[in-house]
Design a protein around this motif. Structure first.
Motif, PDB file in Angstrom:
ATOM      1  N   ILE A   1       0.807  -1.091   0.016  1.00 29.50           N
ATOM      2  CA  ILE A   1       0.257   0.021  -0.103  1.00 29.50           C
ATOM      3  C   ILE A   1       0.900   1.366  -0.087  1.00 29.50           C
ATOM      4  O   ILE A   1       0.602   2.100  -0.884  1.00 29.50           O
ATOM      5  CB  ILE A   1      -0.964   0.080   1.178  1.00 29.50           C
ATOM      6  N   SER A   2       1.895   1.264   0.711  1.00 36.01           N
ATOM      7  CA  SER A   2       2.969   2.563   0.719  1.00 36.01           C
ATOM      8  C   SER A   2       3.556   2.345  -0.601  1.00 36.01           C
ATOM      9  O   SER A   2       3.857   3.593  -1.298  1.00 36.01           O
ATOM     10  CB  SER A   2       3.934   2.110   1.759  1.00 36.01           C
TER      11      SER A   2
ATOM     12  N   PRO B   1      -0.488   7.603   5.516  1.00 41.37           N
ATOM     13  CA  PRO B   1      -1.227   7.141   6.745  1.00 41.37           C
ATOM     14  C   PRO B   1      -1.984   8.425   7.339  1.00 41.37           C
ATOM     15  O   PRO B   1      -3.105   7.977   8.029  1.00 41.37           O
ATOM     16  CB  PRO B   1      -0.111   6.803   7.703  1.00 41.37           C
ATOM     17  N   TRP B   2      -1.744   9.781   6.982  1.00 36.95           N
ATOM     18  CA  TRP B   2      -2.514  10.501   7.570  1.00 36.95           C
ATOM     19  C   TRP B   2      -3.970  10.985   7.106  1.00 36.95           C
ATOM     20  O   TRP B   2      -4.791  11.293   7.627  1.00 36.95           O
ATOM     21  CB  TRP B   2      -1.866  11.747   7.842  1.00 36.95           C
ATOM     22  N   ASP B   3      -3.870  10.746   5.903  1.00 37.39           N
ATOM     23  CA  ASP B   3      -5.480  11.080   5.281  1.00 37.39           C
ATOM     24  C   ASP B   3      -5.769   9.979   4.319  1.00 37.39           C
ATOM     25  O   ASP B   3      -6.892   9.929   3.620  1.00 37.39           O
ATOM     26  CB  ASP B   3      -5.554  12.401   4.424  1.00 37.39           C
ATOM     27  N   PHE B   4      -4.929   9.128   3.946  1.00 38.78           N
ATOM     28  CA  PHE B   4      -5.238   7.811   3.118  1.00 38.78           C
ATOM     29  C   PHE B   4      -5.604   8.344   1.640  1.00 38.78           C
ATOM     30  O   PHE B   4      -6.252   7.767   0.731  1.00 38.78           O
ATOM     31  CB  PHE B   4      -6.471   7.026   3.512  1.00 38.78           C
ATOM     32  N   LYS B   5      -4.746   9.444   1.257  1.00 37.20           N
ATOM     33  CA  LYS B   5      -5.036   9.853  -0.126  1.00 37.20           C
ATOM     34  C   LYS B   5      -3.557   9.660  -0.717  1.00 37.20           C
ATOM     35  O   LYS B   5      -2.619   9.298  -0.293  1.00 37.20           O
ATOM     36  CB  LYS B   5      -5.142  11.463  -0.087  1.00 37.20           C
TER      37      LYS B   5
ATOM     38  N   LYS C   1      -1.994  -2.088   6.133  1.00 38.84           N
ATOM     39  CA  LYS C   1      -1.104  -2.614   5.378  1.00 38.84           C
ATOM     40  C   LYS C   1      -1.572  -4.045   4.655  1.00 38.84           C
ATOM     41  O   LYS C   1      -2.424  -4.599   4.963  1.00 38.84           O
ATOM     42  CB  LYS C   1       0.186  -3.155   6.358  1.00 38.84           C
ATOM     43  N   ALA C   2      -0.912  -4.346   3.377  1.00 41.21           N
ATOM     44  CA  ALA C   2      -1.150  -5.593   2.707  1.00 41.21           C
ATOM     45  C   ALA C   2       0.406  -5.692   2.361  1.00 41.21           C
ATOM     46  O   ALA C   2       0.835  -5.555   1.260  1.00 41.21           O
ATOM     47  CB  ALA C   2      -2.004  -5.551   1.703  1.00 41.21           C
TER      48      ALA C   2
ATOM     49  N   VAL D   1       6.328   5.046  -1.845  1.00 41.08           N
ATOM     50  CA  VAL D   1       7.326   5.198  -0.908  1.00 41.08           C
ATOM     51  C   VAL D   1       7.916   3.810  -0.634  1.00 41.08           C
ATOM     52  O   VAL D   1       7.016   2.982  -0.154  1.00 41.08           O
ATOM     53  CB  VAL D   1       6.555   5.688   0.431  1.00 41.08           C
ATOM     54  N   PRO D   2       9.163   3.802  -0.993  1.00 41.02           N
ATOM     55  CA  PRO D   2       9.842   2.671  -0.482  1.00 41.02           C
ATOM     56  C   PRO D   2       9.987   2.367   1.113  1.00 41.02           C
ATOM     57  O   PRO D   2       9.885   3.259   1.849  1.00 41.02           O
ATOM     58  CB  PRO D   2      11.280   2.550  -1.088  1.00 41.02           C
ATOM     59  N   ASN D   3       9.742   0.943   1.360  1.00 35.78           N
ATOM     60  CA  ASN D   3       9.668   0.750   2.885  1.00 35.78           C
ATOM     61  C   ASN D   3      10.170  -0.658   2.956  1.00 35.78           C
ATOM     62  O   ASN D   3      10.054  -1.583   2.332  1.00 35.78           O
ATOM     63  CB  ASN D   3       8.405   0.796   3.261  1.00 35.78           C
TER      64      ASN D   3
END
Length: 214
Positions: free
Chosen positions: A44-45, A51-55, A200-201, A60-62
């Motif tokens: 999802i990232s 994470p703050w507004d789900f827009k 998260k997925a 974003v690598p994570n």
């Protein structure tokens, strides 16, 4: 009368024992697979949902590392980082760090299926779009609360983790404008909320010892 000869029975010579009789084969016990730790990345990232507004903003690598101990407990630590300039007039950056101890309901030491946990999160961001009146916004956030999810195995090593976090979230944002060559802060907003703070997925790969059937 002529006496008939006695019946003569010929015996086969006794052969020496073979190596297999002297040294019987050793049967190796197949130990079940026992996970030690796993690496994950949240899809999802990668899709760019914040994470703050789900827009949707930018991918974003994570990466997340989860370490197992005992038969029911683990602790996960994750980091997400992105710093990207698009052309000469747009910039997006974020750094986020999460620590999350977990309890697993299935206490067989395989760390599959359902879990609950607690988490803490900190991070900062900067989002500049020069196409909109030279406005940008930057700030920091933190939060904490509860987490829950499920790890769906596709074998001993590969799986998919689905999870959600909920709790307290605090974000302070400075809105600024740009007049070459300087940046000027225009105003500050503080956003506080209770609710869903992350989803998260994640693709999962586990490292461990023992039989690896798949």
């Amino acid at each position: 009368p002529v006496r008939e000869p006695d019946l003569i029975v010929e015996l086969e010579p006794e052969l020496p024992p073979t190596d297999s009789e002297w040294f019987p084969p050793v049967v190796q016990e197949k130990r079940p697979f026992r996970p030690m730790f796993r690496l994950k990345t949240n899809l999802i990232s990668w899709a760019g949902v914040m994470p703050w507004d789900f827009k949707h903003y930018s991918f974003v690598p994570n990466l997340e590392l989860e370490w197992y101990f005992g038969r029911r407990f683990s602790v996960a630590g994750s980091a997400a980082y992105m710093k990207m300039t698009v052309g000469d007039d747009q910039f997006f950056g974020i750094a986020s760090y999460v620590v999350e101890p977990r309890f697993w309901f299935n206490g067989d030491g395989n760390f599959k299926w359902f879990y609950v946990g607690v988490y803490g999160q900190v991070g900062d961001f900067d989002n500049q779009n020069m196409r909109i009146d030279h406005f940008g916004k930057t700030g920091a956030f933190f939060g904490g609360g509860l987490s829950a999810g499920v790890m769906i195995p596709f074998g001993n090593r590969v799986g998919l983790e689905l999870g959600v976090r909920a709790g307290y979230y605090n974000r302070e944002t400075d809105f600024y404008s740009y007049e070459a060559p300087n940046y000027y802060r225009d105003w500050t907003e503080t956003d506080k909320k209770l609710g869903i703070t992350g989803v998260k997925a994640s693709f999962v790969y586990r490292f461990g010892k023992g039989k690896n059937s798949k």
